[in-house]
Motif scaffolding. Sequence first.
Motif, PDB file in Angstrom:
ATOM      1  N   HIS A  75      -5.276  -2.248   0.527  1.00 54.00           N
ATOM      2  CA  HIS A  75      -5.744  -1.004   1.140  1.00 54.00           C
ATOM      3  C   HIS A  75      -5.919  -1.143   2.658  1.00 54.00           C
ATOM      4  CE1 HIS A  75      -7.765   2.829   1.472  1.00 54.00           C
ATOM      5  NE2 HIS A  75      -8.807   2.242   2.040  1.00 54.00           N
ATOM      6  N   LYS A  76      -6.534  -2.232   3.082  1.00 63.54           N
ATOM      7  CA  LYS A  76      -6.857  -2.396   4.505  1.00 63.54           C
ATOM      8  C   LYS A  76      -5.712  -2.991   5.330  1.00 63.54           C
ATOM      9  CE  LYS A  76     -11.818  -2.826   3.918  1.00 63.54           C
ATOM     10  NZ  LYS A  76     -12.991  -3.703   4.037  1.00 63.54           N
ATOM     11  N   LYS A  77      -4.993  -3.964   4.760  1.00 67.91           N
ATOM     12  CA  LYS A  77      -3.957  -4.669   5.518  1.00 67.91           C
ATOM     13  C   LYS A  77      -2.544  -4.149   5.245  1.00 67.91           C
ATOM     14  CE  LYS A  77      -6.642  -8.933   5.395  1.00 67.91           C
ATOM     15  NZ  LYS A  77      -6.682 -10.307   4.865  1.00 67.91           N
ATOM     16  N   GLY A  78      -2.409  -3.346   4.191  1.00 68.98           N
ATOM     17  CA  GLY A  78      -1.098  -2.812   3.851  1.00 68.98           C
ATOM     18  C   GLY A  78      -0.366  -3.616   2.798  1.00 68.98           C
ATOM     19  N   VAL A  79      -0.753  -4.884   2.631  1.00 70.13           N
ATOM     20  CA  VAL A  79      -0.167  -5.749   1.608  1.00 70.13           C
ATOM     21  C   VAL A  79      -1.246  -6.680   1.067  1.00 70.13           C
ATOM     22  CG1 VAL A  79       2.186  -5.769   2.540  1.00 70.13           C
ATOM     23  CG2 VAL A  79       0.561  -7.516   3.258  1.00 70.13           C
ATOM     24  N   GLY A  80      -1.011  -7.158  -0.150  1.00 68.71           N
ATOM     25  CA  GLY A  80      -1.915  -8.128  -0.746  1.00 68.71           C
ATOM     26  C   GLY A  80      -1.130  -9.085  -1.613  1.00 68.71           C
ATOM     27  N   ASN A 139       0.825  -1.208   0.000  1.00 71.11           N
ATOM     28  CA  ASN A 139       0.000   0.000   0.000  1.00 71.11           C
ATOM     29  C   ASN A 139       0.860   1.260   0.000  1.00 71.11           C
ATOM     30  OD1 ASN A 139      -2.458   1.394   0.090  1.00 71.11           O
ATOM     31  ND2 ASN A 139      -2.353   1.602   2.307  1.00 71.11           N
ATOM     32  N   ASP A 140       0.357   2.276  -0.659  1.00 73.54           N
ATOM     33  CA  ASP A 140       0.956   3.613  -0.581  1.00 73.54           C
ATOM     34  C   ASP A 140      -0.178   4.624  -0.644  1.00 73.54           C
ATOM     35  OD1 ASP A 140       0.605   4.739  -3.410  1.00 73.54           O
ATOM     36  OD2 ASP A 140       1.646   2.859  -3.847  1.00 73.54           O
ATOM     37  N   ASP A 141       0.138   5.883  -0.408  1.00 74.64           N
ATOM     38  CA  ASP A 141      -0.891   6.915  -0.345  1.00 74.64           C
ATOM     39  C   ASP A 141      -1.178   7.579  -1.688  1.00 74.64           C
ATOM     40  OD1 ASP A 141      -1.194   6.518   2.386  1.00 74.64           O
ATOM     41  OD2 ASP A 141       0.306   8.026   2.912  1.00 74.64           O
ATOM     42  N   PHE A 142      -0.553   7.108  -2.759  1.00 73.15           N
ATOM     43  CA  PHE A 142      -0.685   7.803  -4.033  1.00 73.15           C
ATOM     44  C   PHE A 142      -1.290   6.963  -5.153  1.00 73.15           C
ATOM     45  CE2 PHE A 142       2.867   9.625  -1.656  1.00 73.15           C
ATOM     46  CZ  PHE A 142       2.415  10.924  -1.518  1.00 73.15           C
ATOM     47  N   ILE A 195      -8.173  -8.355  -3.896  1.00 72.75           N
ATOM     48  CA  ILE A 195      -6.745  -8.156  -3.619  1.00 72.75           C
ATOM     49  C   ILE A 195      -6.466  -6.691  -3.326  1.00 72.75           C
ATOM     50  CG2 ILE A 195      -4.420  -8.263  -4.613  1.00 72.75           C
ATOM     51  CD1 ILE A 195      -5.465 -10.751  -6.231  1.00 72.75           C
ATOM     52  N   MET A 196      -7.064  -5.806  -4.114  1.00 70.03           N
ATOM     53  CA  MET A 196      -6.872  -4.363  -3.903  1.00 70.03           C
ATOM     54  C   MET A 196      -7.346  -3.951  -2.507  1.00 70.03           C
ATOM     55  SD  MET A 196      -8.810  -1.352  -3.767  1.00 70.03           S
ATOM     56  CE  MET A 196     -10.298  -1.781  -4.620  1.00 70.03           C
ATOM     57  N   PHE A 254      -6.377   2.060 -10.390  1.00 61.50           N
ATOM     58  CA  PHE A 254      -5.178   1.669 -11.130  1.00 61.50           C
ATOM     59  C   PHE A 254      -4.686   0.297 -10.675  1.00 61.50           C
ATOM     60  CE2 PHE A 254      -0.615   1.381 -11.801  1.00 61.50           C
ATOM     61  CZ  PHE A 254      -0.572   1.560 -13.172  1.00 61.50           C
ATOM     62  N   VAL A 255      -4.719   0.029  -9.378  1.00 62.86           N
ATOM     63  CA  VAL A 255      -4.301  -1.282  -8.864  1.00 62.86           C
ATOM     64  C   VAL A 255      -5.172  -2.380  -9.469  1.00 62.86           C
ATOM     65  CG1 VAL A 255      -4.123  -2.730  -6.797  1.00 62.86           C
ATOM     66  CG2 VAL A 255      -3.297  -0.367  -6.738  1.00 62.86           C
ATOM     67  N   VAL A 256      -6.475  -2.157  -9.521  1.00 62.62           N
ATOM     68  CA  VAL A 256      -7.392  -3.137 -10.119  1.00 62.62           C
ATOM     69  C   VAL A 256      -7.055  -3.331 -11.595  1.00 62.62           C
ATOM     70  CG1 VAL A 256      -9.801  -3.566 -10.756  1.00 62.62           C
ATOM     71  CG2 VAL A 256      -9.248  -2.758  -8.461  1.00 62.62           C
ATOM     72  N   LYS A 257      -6.768  -2.250 -12.303  1.00 62.10           N
ATOM     73  CA  LYS A 257      -6.418  -2.344 -13.717  1.00 62.10           C
ATOM     74  C   LYS A 257      -5.154  -3.193 -13.916  1.00 62.10           C
ATOM     75  CE  LYS A 257      -4.987   0.594 -17.628  1.00 62.10           C
ATOM     76  NZ  LYS A 257      -5.293  -0.398 -18.602  1.00 62.10           N
ATOM     77  N   VAL A 258      -4.132  -2.961 -13.113  1.00 62.99           N
ATOM     78  CA  VAL A 258      -2.885  -3.735 -13.215  1.00 62.99           C
ATOM     79  C   VAL A 258      -3.145  -5.213 -12.917  1.00 62.99           C
ATOM     80  CG1 VAL A 258      -0.618  -4.112 -12.169  1.00 62.99           C
ATOM     81  CG2 VAL A 258      -1.353  -1.800 -12.735  1.00 62.99           C
TER      82      VAL A 258
END
Length: 100
Positions: free
Chosen positions: A60-65, A28-31, A55-56, A36-40
């Motif tokens: 977002h919630k856990k910091g990693v996926g 996760n990051d703030d930017f 996964i996104m 976009f994550v879903v698109k990738v």
Amino acid sequence: MAQEQISIRQQGSVNIGRPRKYSVIFHNDDFTTMDFVVKVLKDVFYKSEVEAVSIMMDVHKKGVGVVGSYPYDLALTKKDRAIEMAREEGFPLRITVQPI
């Protein structure tokens, strides 16, 4: 002229098994936007809309996926392609590859 016979003897065995798998992990990051994550995830990792959103949301919630597990070369290729897409859009998406 006498002929010499040469014999070559090999010892040992080769253990061939399944290739080791590696996890591809999004961080996760703030930017980087959720869209976009879903698109990738859909374009590079061939995830369905439902899988990509799930996964996104983990990212977002856990910091990693964890995106999935792949042989090493494929994991690196997918990671590099996803990062390339992110940089083209100006996002600092961070992806790591870790052995399982």
